[in-house]
Design a protein around this motif. Structure first.
Motif, PDB file in Angstrom:
ATOM      1  N   ILE A  41       0.929  -1.028  -0.060  1.00 34.36           N
ATOM      2  CA  ILE A  41       0.316  -0.372  -0.233  1.00 34.36           C
ATOM      3  C   ILE A  41       0.919   1.210   0.257  1.00 34.36           C
ATOM      4  O   ILE A  41       0.414   2.389  -0.871  1.00 34.36           O
ATOM      5  N   SER A  42       1.717   1.359   0.004  1.00 30.17           N
ATOM      6  CA  SER A  42       2.914   2.269   0.819  1.00 30.17           C
ATOM      7  C   SER A  42       3.735   2.304  -0.005  1.00 30.17           C
ATOM      8  O   SER A  42       3.605   3.580  -0.541  1.00 30.17           O
ATOM      9  N   LYS A  43       4.302   1.805  -1.177  1.00 29.13           N
ATOM     10  CA  LYS A  43       4.856   1.690  -2.482  1.00 29.13           C
ATOM     11  C   LYS A  43       3.395   2.335  -3.148  1.00 29.13           C
ATOM     12  O   LYS A  43       3.920   3.077  -4.502  1.00 29.13           O
ATOM     13  N   SER A  44       2.425   1.588  -3.841  1.00 31.88           N
ATOM     14  CA  SER A  44       1.367   2.986  -4.130  1.00 31.88           C
ATOM     15  C   SER A  44       1.440   4.176  -4.509  1.00 31.88           C
ATOM     16  O   SER A  44       1.299   4.718  -5.211  1.00 31.88           O
ATOM     17  N   THR A  45       1.338   4.227  -2.521  1.00 34.12           N
ATOM     18  CA  THR A  45       0.849   5.314  -2.240  1.00 34.12           C
ATOM     19  C   THR A  45       1.527   6.722  -2.506  1.00 34.12           C
ATOM     20  O   THR A  45       1.450   7.793  -3.596  1.00 34.12           O
ATOM     21  N   MET A  46       3.112   5.906  -2.881  1.00 32.99           N
ATOM     22  CA  MET A  46       4.014   6.760  -3.192  1.00 32.99           C
ATOM     23  C   MET A  46       4.283   7.170  -4.186  1.00 32.99           C
ATOM     24  O   MET A  46       4.718   8.099  -5.013  1.00 32.99           O
ATOM     25  N   ALA A  47       3.875   6.189  -4.755  1.00 33.37           N
ATOM     26  CA  ALA A  47       4.384   6.154  -6.294  1.00 33.37           C
ATOM     27  C   ALA A  47       3.303   7.562  -7.242  1.00 33.37           C
ATOM     28  O   ALA A  47       3.787   7.816  -7.973  1.00 33.37           O
ATOM     29  N   ARG A  48       2.103   7.139  -6.512  1.00 38.57           N
ATOM     30  CA  ARG A  48       1.451   7.983  -7.419  1.00 38.57           C
ATOM     31  C   ARG A  48       1.954   9.375  -6.744  1.00 38.57           C
ATOM     32  O   ARG A  48       1.466  10.408  -7.351  1.00 38.57           O
ATOM     33  N   LYS A  49       1.917   9.723  -5.021  1.00 36.15           N
ATOM     34  CA  LYS A  49       2.392  11.372  -4.926  1.00 36.15           C
ATOM     35  C   LYS A  49       3.226  11.749  -5.775  1.00 36.15           C
ATOM     36  O   LYS A  49       3.325  12.664  -6.256  1.00 36.15           O
ATOM     37  N   LYS A  50       4.292  10.481  -6.110  1.00 37.49           N
ATOM     38  CA  LYS A  50       5.379  10.965  -6.820  1.00 37.49           C
ATOM     39  C   LYS A  50       4.516  11.572  -8.056  1.00 37.49           C
ATOM     40  O   LYS A  50       5.504  12.366  -8.758  1.00 37.49           O
ATOM     41  N   HIS A  51       3.902  11.035  -9.552  1.00 40.38           N
ATOM     42  CA  HIS A  51       3.347  12.077 -10.426  1.00 40.38           C
ATOM     43  C   HIS A  51       2.609  12.664 -10.011  1.00 40.38           C
ATOM     44  O   HIS A  51       1.656  12.707 -10.695  1.00 40.38           O
ATOM     45  N   SER A  52       3.000  13.823  -9.257  1.00 40.52           N
ATOM     46  CA  SER A  52       1.754  15.161  -8.943  1.00 40.52           C
ATOM     47  C   SER A  52       2.872  16.091  -9.117  1.00 40.52           C
ATOM     48  O   SER A  52       3.667  16.133  -8.287  1.00 40.52           O
ATOM     49  N   TYR A  53       2.636  17.658  -9.498  1.00 38.46           N
ATOM     50  CA  TYR A  53       2.701  18.307  -9.057  1.00 38.46           C
ATOM     51  C   TYR A  53       2.712  19.386  -7.578  1.00 38.46           C
ATOM     52  O   TYR A  53       2.668  20.074  -7.436  1.00 38.46           O
ATOM     53  N   HIS A  54       1.597  18.916  -6.824  1.00 41.94           N
ATOM     54  CA  HIS A  54       1.185  19.239  -5.932  1.00 41.94           C
ATOM     55  C   HIS A  54       1.887  19.994  -4.783  1.00 41.94           C
ATOM     56  O   HIS A  54       1.823  20.770  -5.011  1.00 41.94           O
ATOM     57  N   ALA A  55       2.995  19.300  -4.456  1.00 42.67           N
ATOM     58  CA  ALA A  55       4.243  19.569  -3.450  1.00 42.67           C
ATOM     59  C   ALA A  55       5.196  21.380  -4.210  1.00 42.67           C
ATOM     60  O   ALA A  55       4.314  22.457  -4.026  1.00 42.67           O
ATOM     61  N   ALA A  56       4.932  21.607  -5.151  1.00 52.25           N
ATOM     62  CA  ALA A  56       5.333  22.421  -6.274  1.00 52.25           C
ATOM     63  C   ALA A  56       4.117  23.261  -6.328  1.00 52.25           C
ATOM     64  O   ALA A  56       4.539  24.922  -5.738  1.00 52.25           O
ATOM     65  N   LEU A  57       3.202  23.212  -6.569  1.00 53.32           N
ATOM     66  CA  LEU A  57       2.097  24.197  -6.518  1.00 53.32           C
ATOM     67  C   LEU A  57       1.284  24.650  -5.112  1.00 53.32           C
ATOM     68  O   LEU A  57       0.970  25.925  -5.152  1.00 53.32           O
TER      69      LEU A  57
END
Length: 486
Positions: A358-374
């Motif tokens: 679950i953690s691997k899937s969650t982090m892979a999903r979050k890495k593919h987003s500009y959330h932090a930069a935005l």
């Protein structure tokens, strides 16, 4: 710019960075604290001499805030004002040196830093604990710099224990974003498909993340659990707890599951908090006379999320302090970080490896987003248009509505010493947040150090969370071993 104080004296002024302005707001008055254990008794004169030659000349550690809190002003630093070596009566310590140290540091969290001078201080406690002969405590306001900046300064002041002439700079490599097979010559068509699909997922993920962030700012709050704090928690004393686990075990799991160390730590955290909460809800059910044979006492549909700090520097990993202070550095000193919101899967799993998947899937999903930069960009815009108070409110509101925060910092791979004083452990943390639980991880000399910052009025037994983390790691390793995957 320069401000003339008198005919003879001119003082340099520098504006605060956007995140530093946010941290100076009363709503976001965070302070970083680094606790270090030493293998020998500590000589205060050595520290004072080092500070006079190094830290006191650092641009952020030798400046104070202007009256409006918008600029740094150069000032003369009297290092004796920033170093505290209390005279301790052995009877006051008793038989529990660690308890004395913990209580001392907890009291520090209720004493604000003096804003009439640079916002940092150091405390030396020559008290023997179970794993150290002396303890050092460094407090610095978060507006001075983020974790990477502060650790880089610490590394610049230390050296390898085995080689006093050399410092230790941890290294970190990026994982490849594009599968290796697509990089082969002739794979242009596959690369095009991959790029198009990746771009569409990036846009979708970012849009969803920003909508959820907006909802969290406005109304979306985590479920009230025994770990959930409140808006006033940041004003209470904070207590720090530490536990050391094997970094080799974490790497073993990481390699076996083809994931990152962050993925493993996130999985361990979710497993441990699931155990802890299930046990508490089970006791509550017993007190209320609700008996069940089911070992899972957790309520269904828990909304449990964590804020996770993200380094925004284009050049990842630690750099020598001189490089971080360079004007055009890609790894600049300061507060160049943002955060993402991680949904935690809180529930008892019969297979401990499920938490890792679950953690691997969650982090892979979050890495593919500009959330932090935005988030960082939006805070800068709001700060410029509406001022620091509005920017601080946007930053702090999600923190209040989330349950916890998690961060991981890579540390020295070898033991380091401060002028002949070998360091047994390094435990960075924070206080001032409106959360009852903060979880920090830091690797050091083959170990992973877990540091919890807790509000004891909300969580009276944080040592049990540390126990659950150790047990969860053992269960994951055992599960891999049983399946012949190690």
């Amino acid at each position: 710019m320069k401000v003339r104080i008198s005919k003879e004296e001119e003082v340099e002024e520098q504006p605060l960075s956007p995140m530093a302005r946010v941290f100076q707001s009363p709503e976001v008055d965070y302070c970083a604290v680094t606790i270090m254990g030493f293998k020998t008794k500590f000589c205060p004169d050595v520290l004072l001499d080092a500070l006079k030659h190094n830290v006191s000349k650092h641009p952020r550690f030798s400046t104070k805030l202007s009256e409006d809190g918008a600029k740094w002003i150069e000032t003369q630093v009297n290092v004796e004002d920033h170093v505290v070596v209390p005279i301790i009566d052995p009877e006051e310590i008793g038989e529990d040196g660690q308890g004395f140290v913990d209580e001392y540091i907890s009291r520090l969290t209720t004493i604000p830093l003096d804003r009439s001078r640079p916002l940092w201080d150091m405390h030396i406690l020559n008290v023997k604990t179970s794993d150290a002969e002396a303890v050092g405590v460094i407090r610095s306001h978060h507006s001075l710099g983020d974790g990477m900046s502060l650790i880089s300064l610490m590394l610049a002041c230390t050296h390898k224990t085995s080689d006093p002439d050399n410092t230790v700079i941890p290294s970190l490599k990026r994982r490849q974003a594009v599968p290796h097979g697509l990089r082969k010559q002739g794979g242009w068509f596959l690369r095009s498909i991959f790029t198009f699909g990746s771009t569409m997922r990036l846009i979708w993920n970012t849009s969803v993340d920003m909508l959820l962030l907006l909802a969290t700012i406005l109304f979306l709050e985590d479920t009230k659990t025994p770990l959930k704090g409140g808006a006033n928690v940041g004003r209470n004393p904070t207590r720090f707890y530490r536990r050391t686990i094997s970094l080799d075990d974490i790497k073993l799991i990481k390699n076996s599951m083809n994931m990152t160390i962050n993925d493993v730590l996130l999985g361990v955290t979710q497993a441990a908090l699931s155990r802890y909460l299930s046990r508490l809800y089970g006791k509550k059910n017993e007190e209320e006379g609700v008996l069940t044979s089911n070992q899972n006492h957790l309520p269904s549909k828990l909304r449990f999320r964590a804020g996770c700090t993200v380094n925004l520097r284009s050049d990842i990993g630690f750099k020598p302090l001189a490089d971080m202070m360079a004007k055009d550095s890609k790894c600049r000193w300061g507060n160049y970080f943002s955060f993402i919101i991680l949904p935690f899967s809180i529930g008892l799993q019969t297979d401990p490896l499920v938490y890792l998947k679950i953690s691997k899937s969650t982090m892979a999903r979050k890495k593919h987003s500009y959330h932090a930069a935005l988030v960082y960009f939006i805070i800068k815009i709001i700060l410029k248009v509406f001022g620091a108070k509005a920017a601080a409110a946007i930053f702090n509101r999600p923190v209040v509505n989330l349950t916890t925060c998690v961060s991981n910092v890579i540390g020295p791979t070898e033991e380091i010493s401060f002028r002949g004083h070998p360091i047994a452990y390094i435990a960075p943390s924070n206080y001032g947040q409106s959360q009852a639980l903060l979880v920090h991880y830091m690797s050091y000399a083959g170990k992973m150090i877990i540091s919890l910052a807790v509000d004891l009025t909300v969580i009276p037994d944080p040592h049990k969370i540390c126990d659950d983390m150790e047990e969860s790691l053992k269960d994951m390793k055992a599960a891999l071993s049983e399946r012949g995957l190690l």
